[in-house]
Scaffold this motif. Structure first.
Motif, PDB file in Angstrom:
ATOM      1  N   GLY A  24       7.813   3.773  -2.446  1.00  0.00           N
ATOM      2  CA  GLY A  24       7.514   2.390  -2.656  1.00  0.00           C
ATOM      3  C   GLY A  24       7.925   2.049  -3.989  1.00  0.00           C
ATOM      4  N   ILE A  25       8.337   2.354  -4.687  1.00  0.00           N
ATOM      5  CA  ILE A  25       8.675   2.158  -6.497  1.00  0.00           C
ATOM      6  C   ILE A  25       9.788   1.031  -6.027  1.00  0.00           C
ATOM      7  CG2 ILE A  25       9.850   2.537  -8.372  1.00  0.00           C
ATOM      8  CD1 ILE A  25       8.336   4.806  -8.514  1.00  0.00           C
ATOM      9  N   TYR A  27       0.726  -0.738   0.115  1.00  0.00           N
ATOM     10  CA  TYR A  27       0.467   0.157  -0.120  1.00  0.00           C
ATOM     11  C   TYR A  27       1.108   0.758   0.314  1.00  0.00           C
ATOM     12  CZ  TYR A  27      -3.986   3.374   1.689  1.00  0.00           C
ATOM     13  OH  TYR A  27      -4.650   3.600   1.493  1.00  0.00           O
ATOM     14  N   ILE A  28       0.918   2.132  -0.984  1.00  0.00           N
ATOM     15  CA  ILE A  28       1.443   3.213  -0.852  1.00  0.00           C
ATOM     16  C   ILE A  28       0.966   4.303  -0.921  1.00  0.00           C
ATOM     17  CG2 ILE A  28       2.864   4.784  -2.674  1.00  0.00           C
ATOM     18  CD1 ILE A  28       3.646   1.924  -4.597  1.00  0.00           C
ATOM     19  N   LYS A  74       5.237   4.995 -13.857  1.00  0.00           N
ATOM     20  CA  LYS A  74       6.696   4.464 -13.765  1.00  0.00           C
ATOM     21  C   LYS A  74       7.208   2.679 -14.014  1.00  0.00           C
ATOM     22  CE  LYS A  74      11.392   6.156 -12.282  1.00  0.00           C
ATOM     23  NZ  LYS A  74      11.551   6.545 -10.997  1.00  0.00           N
ATOM     24  N   ILE A  75       5.885   2.677 -12.785  1.00  0.00           N
ATOM     25  CA  ILE A  75       5.841   1.264 -13.002  1.00  0.00           C
ATOM     26  C   ILE A  75       5.848   0.033 -14.004  1.00  0.00           C
ATOM     27  CG2 ILE A  75       4.412  -0.691 -11.272  1.00  0.00           C
ATOM     28  CD1 ILE A  75       3.970   1.200  -9.437  1.00  0.00           C
ATOM     29  N   ARG A  76       4.689   0.795 -14.669  1.00  0.00           N
ATOM     30  CA  ARG A  76       4.546  -0.295 -15.580  1.00  0.00           C
ATOM     31  C   ARG A  76       5.524  -0.146 -17.198  1.00  0.00           C
ATOM     32  NH1 ARG A  76       1.502  -3.268 -14.243  1.00  0.00           N
ATOM     33  NH2 ARG A  76      -1.022  -2.700 -13.251  1.00  0.00           N
ATOM     34  N   GLU A  93       9.924  -5.698 -14.526  1.00  0.00           N
ATOM     35  CA  GLU A  93      10.043  -6.967 -13.771  1.00  0.00           C
ATOM     36  C   GLU A  93       8.276  -6.549 -12.785  1.00  0.00           C
ATOM     37  OE1 GLU A  93      12.499  -5.075 -13.405  1.00  0.00           O
ATOM     38  OE2 GLU A  93      13.404  -4.009 -11.923  1.00  0.00           O
ATOM     39  N   LEU A  94       7.803  -5.248 -12.775  1.00  0.00           N
ATOM     40  CA  LEU A  94       6.702  -4.788 -12.094  1.00  0.00           C
ATOM     41  C   LEU A  94       5.863  -4.791 -13.297  1.00  0.00           C
ATOM     42  CD1 LEU A  94       8.390  -1.929  -9.983  1.00  0.00           C
ATOM     43  CD2 LEU A  94       8.630  -4.118  -9.506  1.00  0.00           C
ATOM     44  N   SER A  95       5.901  -4.813 -14.343  1.00  0.00           N
ATOM     45  CA  SER A  95       4.682  -4.146 -14.785  1.00  0.00           C
ATOM     46  C   SER A  95       3.508  -5.420 -15.339  1.00  0.00           C
ATOM     47  CB  SER A  95       4.737  -4.298 -16.643  1.00  0.00           C
ATOM     48  OG  SER A  95       5.697  -5.608 -16.398  1.00  0.00           O
TER      49      SER A  95
END
Ligand code: MN
Length: 430
Positions: free
Chosen positions: A45-46, A14-15, A74-76, A80-82
């Motif tokens: 969070g990232i 949870y961010i 950014k995460i997308r 490895e996080l997408s």
């Protein structure tokens, strides 16, 4: 056994920048189902997401610094996080907000305030594939553009903040530079006061050396006095004796003054004693500086607890300052005019004994007055004062439970008043 169940738990990050929301969600989510983790802003969070690769990210949208939308975009972009399921948890419920959130890459959207009863099931539902989608795929470009505009706004803000910080930093640097100069000044003052202390010792040494031959002179003078018959010669010798007597007084006063006793002897002393001791030193100062100094005759002796040489030091210090204040007024006339410009007096009342040093000097501003007892504060040129005189005075006076105060008026003069608790003579005189 436990490792099996733990593997089954859904890891969730949870961010969120609001602590009460974090507390609520941490409380709602069943710990048998979720492996809960939280971050207080988008950047951390990232970093946390890269570390733990959670199954789900709950994303607050409105956050100071990087927004939830920016973080999602950014995460997308991070391979490895997408794949992570990102659920926006936000109070943004205006028209278009939902679309912009989905366009940024969030899988779904849960509105705030958080509904305690349905929150967990909604999260699980999204995780199991209940993904929301934009009704019209062509509108995604419009919403992405809006997101981009928001990012640009944010960056612009960041840049202006940076500019402000840089300005603030420059001010701090300037402040530090000034403090540094101040410090250098203080240091040179310290060196100066060290020199003074060394000088004091030197003077004491010299005076000792003078006393020995002086004793010889006086002895032989006495012998001569007994032998000389001629009246004229006797008269000359008499002048010699008087002059030598004077030297003797000066030398013993100087010696007395240069002996700075370290420890406070809590003797019972009198203002009369102090006045008698400083009389000749004050006379020397008066002549040397060409300033008339009046020592107002004492009516009666008053007794107090103190240390004679330290109290003398206080008074001499105050008198020196007074002389300085007077010379500041008019250097030329001061040498001709011997009308008293500095007044020293002492008196007592039922409970206190007072020493007053008053001058008709330049006076002080309120600002100066508020600082004069601070160590190293001085209005005198570097070679004239250490800025320690009054702070030492205050320390001495305080150590005998006394008090020192000042009143002053620009252009009229200054009065220092030192007081000590009085001691009744019957307390100690049998
Ligand atoms: Mn927030």
């Amino acid at each position: 056994m436990t490792s099996v169940t733990e593997k089954k738990r859904i890891s969730i990050l949870y961010i969120e920048d609001n602590p009460s929301n974090r507390n609520l969600v941490r409380y709602i989510l069943d710990e048998d189902v979720f492996d809960y983790c939280e971050a207080v802003d988008a950047s951390t969070g990232i970093i946390a997401a890269k570390e733990i690769i959670p199954d789900i990210i709950l994303m607050d949208i409105n956050m100071t610094g990087m927004s939830g939308l920016e973080a999602t975009i950014k995460i997308r972009q991070i391979p490895e996080l997408s794949h992570i399921v990102i659920i926006a948890v936000t109070a943004k419920i205006m028209k278009g907000d939902r679309e912009r959130i989905l366009a940024a890459g969030c899988n779904a959207y849960i509105p705030k305030p958080i509904d305690v009863d349905t929150f967990q099931s909604k999260v699980i539902e999204v995780f199991k594939g209940g993904e929301e989608s934009l009704n019209d795929d062509s509108s995604i470009v419009t919403y992405m553009k809006q997101n981009q505009a928001e990012i640009v706004d944010h960056l612009e803000n960041e840049i202006s903040n940076l500019k402000e910080s840089r300005f603030a930093l420059r001010m701090k640097v300037k402040e530090l530079e000034e403090k540094n100069i101040e410090l250098e000044h203080t240091q040179s003052m310290l060196v100066h006061s060290e020199k003074l202390a060394a000088l004091g010792q030197l003077v004491a040494g010299i005076i000792h050396e003078i006393r020995t031959p002086l004793a010889g002179i006086m002895g032989y003078q006495q012998l001569l006095m007994d032998r000389i018959q001629d009246e004229e010669q006797k008269m000359f010798l008499d002048q010699c004796v008087k002059a030598v007597e004077k030297i003797k007084t000066i030398v013993s006063d100087m010696l007395h003054f240069s002996k700075r006793e370290q420890k406070n002897h809590n003797d019972i002393i009198s203002n009369k004693q102090v006045f008698e001791n400083i009389q000749s030193l004050i006379n020397i100062l008066s002549k040397q500086e060409g300033i008339g100094i009046q020592i107002v005759d004492l009516q009666e002796a008053h007794y107090f607890k103190g240390n004679v040489s330290q109290v003398e030091q206080v008074l001499i210090s105050l008198v020196s300052n007074a002389i300085f204040a007077v010379t500041e007024v008019n250097d030329d006339s001061a040498h001709i005019d011997m009308d008293p410009k500095v007044f020293v007096k002492s008196w007592g009342d039922g409970s206190k004994i007072f020493f007053e040093v008053r001058d008709k000097g330049v006076g002080m501003s309120k600002e100066t007055m508020s600082k004069i007892f601070e160590p190293f504060f001085t209005t005198k040129p570097l070679d004239k004062g250490t800025g320690l005189g009054l702070s030492i005075c205050k320390t001495i006076v305080d150590s005998f439970n006394g008090d020192v105060s000042v009143s002053s008026k620009m252009g009229e003069g200054t009065t220092f008043l030192v007081s000590f608790p009085i001691r009744k003579t019957r307390d100690f005189v049998s």
